[in-house]
Write a protein that holds these residues in place. Structure first.
Motif, PDB file in Angstrom:
ATOM      1  N   VAL A  83     -15.485   0.274  -4.458  1.00 44.10           N
ATOM      2  CA  VAL A  83     -14.877   1.060  -3.391  1.00 44.10           C
ATOM      3  C   VAL A  83     -13.757   1.928  -3.955  1.00 44.10           C
ATOM      4  N   GLU A  84     -13.483   3.001  -3.246  1.00 41.33           N
ATOM      5  CA  GLU A  84     -12.331   3.853  -3.536  1.00 41.33           C
ATOM      6  C   GLU A  84     -11.323   3.663  -2.419  1.00 41.33           C
ATOM      7  N   ASN A  85     -10.067   3.504  -2.770  1.00 45.44           N
ATOM      8  CA  ASN A  85      -9.049   3.282  -1.747  1.00 45.44           C
ATOM      9  C   ASN A  85      -8.289   4.556  -1.413  1.00 45.44           C
ATOM     10  N   SER A  86      -7.702   4.557  -0.233  1.00 49.28           N
ATOM     11  CA  SER A  86      -6.792   5.613   0.206  1.00 49.28           C
ATOM     12  C   SER A  86      -5.676   4.940   0.987  1.00 49.28           C
ATOM     13  N   VAL A  87      -4.433   5.263   0.637  1.00 52.24           N
ATOM     14  CA  VAL A  87      -3.265   4.702   1.312  1.00 52.24           C
ATOM     15  C   VAL A  87      -2.304   5.851   1.593  1.00 52.24           C
ATOM     16  N   TYR A  88      -1.911   5.994   2.856  1.00 53.74           N
ATOM     17  CA  TYR A  88      -0.979   7.039   3.265  1.00 53.74           C
ATOM     18  C   TYR A  88       0.141   6.411   4.085  1.00 53.74           C
ATOM     19  N   VAL A  89       1.379   6.761   3.749  1.00 54.43           N
ATOM     20  CA  VAL A  89       2.544   6.216   4.446  1.00 54.43           C
ATOM     21  C   VAL A  89       3.379   7.373   4.981  1.00 54.43           C
ATOM     22  N   ASP A  90       3.755   7.277   6.233  1.00 54.72           N
ATOM     23  CA  ASP A  90       4.637   8.254   6.866  1.00 54.72           C
ATOM     24  C   ASP A  90       5.921   8.353   6.034  1.00 54.72           C
ATOM     25  N   ALA A  91       6.398   9.565   5.788  1.00 56.34           N
ATOM     26  CA  ALA A  91       7.585   9.777   4.941  1.00 56.34           C
ATOM     27  C   ALA A  91       8.791   8.971   5.420  1.00 56.34           C
ATOM     28  N   ARG A  92       8.905   8.743   6.729  1.00 57.87           N
ATOM     29  CA  ARG A  92      10.053   7.985   7.255  1.00 57.87           C
ATOM     30  C   ARG A  92      10.037   6.524   6.835  1.00 57.87           C
ATOM     31  N   PHE A  93       8.874   6.027   6.390  1.00 66.83           N
ATOM     32  CA  PHE A  93       8.727   4.618   6.054  1.00 66.83           C
ATOM     33  C   PHE A  93       8.441   4.377   4.573  1.00 66.83           C
ATOM     34  N   GLN A  94       8.460   5.418   3.778  1.00 68.57           N
ATOM     35  CA  GLN A  94       8.189   5.249   2.356  1.00 68.57           C
ATOM     36  C   GLN A  94       9.322   4.472   1.688  1.00 68.57           C
ATOM     37  N   GLY A  95       8.952   3.633   0.729  1.00 69.27           N
ATOM     38  CA  GLY A  95       9.939   2.828   0.020  1.00 69.27           C
ATOM     39  C   GLY A  95      10.418   1.608   0.783  1.00 69.27           C
ATOM     40  N   LYS A  96       9.712   1.244   1.849  1.00 67.43           N
ATOM     41  CA  LYS A  96      10.131   0.120   2.688  1.00 67.43           C
ATOM     42  C   LYS A  96       9.098  -0.996   2.758  1.00 67.43           C
ATOM     43  N   GLY A  97       8.141  -0.987   1.832  1.00 70.59           N
ATOM     44  CA  GLY A  97       7.153  -2.052   1.770  1.00 70.59           C
ATOM     45  C   GLY A  97       5.888  -1.804   2.560  1.00 70.59           C
ATOM     46  N   VAL A  98       5.790  -0.676   3.229  1.00 68.57           N
ATOM     47  CA  VAL A  98       4.603  -0.372   4.031  1.00 68.57           C
ATOM     48  C   VAL A  98       3.385  -0.175   3.135  1.00 68.57           C
ATOM     49  N   GLY A  99       3.543   0.601   2.073  1.00 72.89           N
ATOM     50  CA  GLY A  99       2.428   0.830   1.153  1.00 72.89           C
ATOM     51  C   GLY A  99       1.948  -0.465   0.524  1.00 72.89           C
ATOM     52  N   SER A 100       2.876  -1.334   0.147  1.00 75.72           N
ATOM     53  CA  SER A 100       2.503  -2.629  -0.442  1.00 75.72           C
ATOM     54  C   SER A 100       1.745  -3.493   0.550  1.00 75.72           C
ATOM     55  N   ALA A 101       2.209  -3.527   1.788  1.00 74.31           N
ATOM     56  CA  ALA A 101       1.524  -4.334   2.811  1.00 74.31           C
ATOM     57  C   ALA A 101       0.113  -3.806   3.057  1.00 74.31           C
ATOM     58  N   LEU A 102      -0.021  -2.492   3.125  1.00 70.50           N
ATOM     59  CA  LEU A 102      -1.341  -1.892   3.313  1.00 70.50           C
ATOM     60  C   LEU A 102      -2.253  -2.177   2.125  1.00 70.50           C
ATOM     61  N   MET A 103      -1.718  -2.014   0.915  1.00 73.65           N
ATOM     62  CA  MET A 103      -2.535  -2.224  -0.292  1.00 73.65           C
ATOM     63  C   MET A 103      -3.026  -3.663  -0.361  1.00 73.65           C
ATOM     64  N   GLN A 104      -2.147  -4.634  -0.125  1.00 78.64           N
ATOM     65  CA  GLN A 104      -2.567  -6.031  -0.199  1.00 78.64           C
ATOM     66  C   GLN A 104      -3.640  -6.333   0.840  1.00 78.64           C
ATOM     67  N   ALA A 105      -3.435  -5.845   2.051  1.00 73.33           N
ATOM     68  CA  ALA A 105      -4.420  -6.087   3.111  1.00 73.33           C
ATOM     69  C   ALA A 105      -5.757  -5.423   2.782  1.00 73.33           C
ATOM     70  N   LEU A 106      -5.716  -4.239   2.200  1.00 73.05           N
ATOM     71  CA  LEU A 106      -6.946  -3.531   1.848  1.00 73.05           C
ATOM     72  C   LEU A 106      -7.679  -4.256   0.720  1.00 73.05           C
ATOM     73  N   ILE A 107      -6.959  -4.694  -0.290  1.00 73.22           N
ATOM     74  CA  ILE A 107      -7.565  -5.466  -1.375  1.00 73.22           C
ATOM     75  C   ILE A 107      -8.200  -6.739  -0.830  1.00 73.22           C
ATOM     76  N   ASP A 108      -7.475  -7.444   0.033  1.00 75.34           N
ATOM     77  CA  ASP A 108      -8.003  -8.679   0.619  1.00 75.34           C
ATOM     78  C   ASP A 108      -9.267  -8.420   1.435  1.00 75.34           C
ATOM     79  N   ALA A 109      -9.249  -7.357   2.240  1.00 78.58           N
ATOM     80  CA  ALA A 109     -10.404  -7.038   3.091  1.00 78.58           C
ATOM     81  C   ALA A 109     -11.621  -6.663   2.247  1.00 78.58           C
ATOM     82  N   CYS A 110     -11.407  -5.907   1.190  1.00 76.23           N
ATOM     83  CA  CYS A 110     -12.532  -5.502   0.335  1.00 76.23           C
ATOM     84  C   CYS A 110     -13.072  -6.679  -0.462  1.00 76.23           C
ATOM     85  N   THR A 111     -12.186  -7.544  -0.937  1.00 78.26           N
ATOM     86  CA  THR A 111     -12.616  -8.737  -1.663  1.00 78.26           C
ATOM     87  C   THR A 111     -13.433  -9.636  -0.747  1.00 78.26           C
TER      88      THR A 111
END
Length: 176
Positions: A83-111
């Motif tokens: 699979v190819e992933n795509s992760v987008y975070v609203d600029a107001r929330f960047q650097g606050k763990g949103v991207g990490s939470a999305l990435m972990q959930a996406l990895i878990d779902a694909c696995t």
């Protein structure tokens, strides 16, 4: 700040479209030139989820802070476990763990769906935030395509990263 991850719904499309519009208009994290309208973004979401891939959103205090999805890396049958992933975070929330939470959930779902490899296609080596995010989750640099795209009047290099999911290439998939 608590980040809540859930499956995306059609009601999320206006917020998803707003996040993506900034990426298309102002940045080079996507190589599209024209901002898709909400109907097109809904069609894309339905195509992804209709094919069995995950499409998720992150909420912070009731606001949609980002979204992520995985899709087919390539259409040839031998790529069906990648699979190819795509992760987008609203600029107001960047650097606050949103991207990490999305990435972990996406990895878990694909696995959980039996995929064995995840590929990231990152627009430009200067996108260090995305590269660092992927590195934190075990992605390694595969290579950089020089001048692969052109946007905003300049040629763009494209970073390719990869990580194994589950057993990766160490065994045959159960659904082969």
């Amino acid at each position: 700040m608590a980040v809540h991850i859930r499956d995306a719904t059609p009601d999320d499309i206006p917020a998803i479209d707003a996040i993506y519009a900034v990426e298309v208009r102002d940045l080079v994290n996507t190589y599209e030139y024209e901002v898709p309208d909400e109907a097109e973004m809904l069609r894309r979401m339905q195509a992804i989820t209709g094919s069995g891939f995950p499409y998720i959103v992150a909420e912070v205090e009731g606001q949609l802070a980002g979204y992520a999805y995985a899709g087919s890396y390539r259409t040839r049958i031998a790529y069906q476990w990648t699979v190819e992933n795509s992760v987008y975070v609203d600029a107001r929330f960047q650097g606050k763990g949103v991207g990490s939470a999305l990435m972990q959930a996406l990895i878990d779902a694909c696995t959980a769906r039996g995929y064995r490899q995840m590929v990231a296609v990152i627009g430009e080596p200067s996108n260090t935030a995305s590269i660092r995010l992927h590195e934190r989750f075990g992605f390694h640099l595969v290579g950089v395509f020089k001048g692969l795209g052109r946007k905003h009047g300049r040629w763009l290099d494209t970073v390719q990263m990869q990580r194994a999911l589950g057993e990766g290439a160490d065994s045959a998939p159960t659904n082969e």
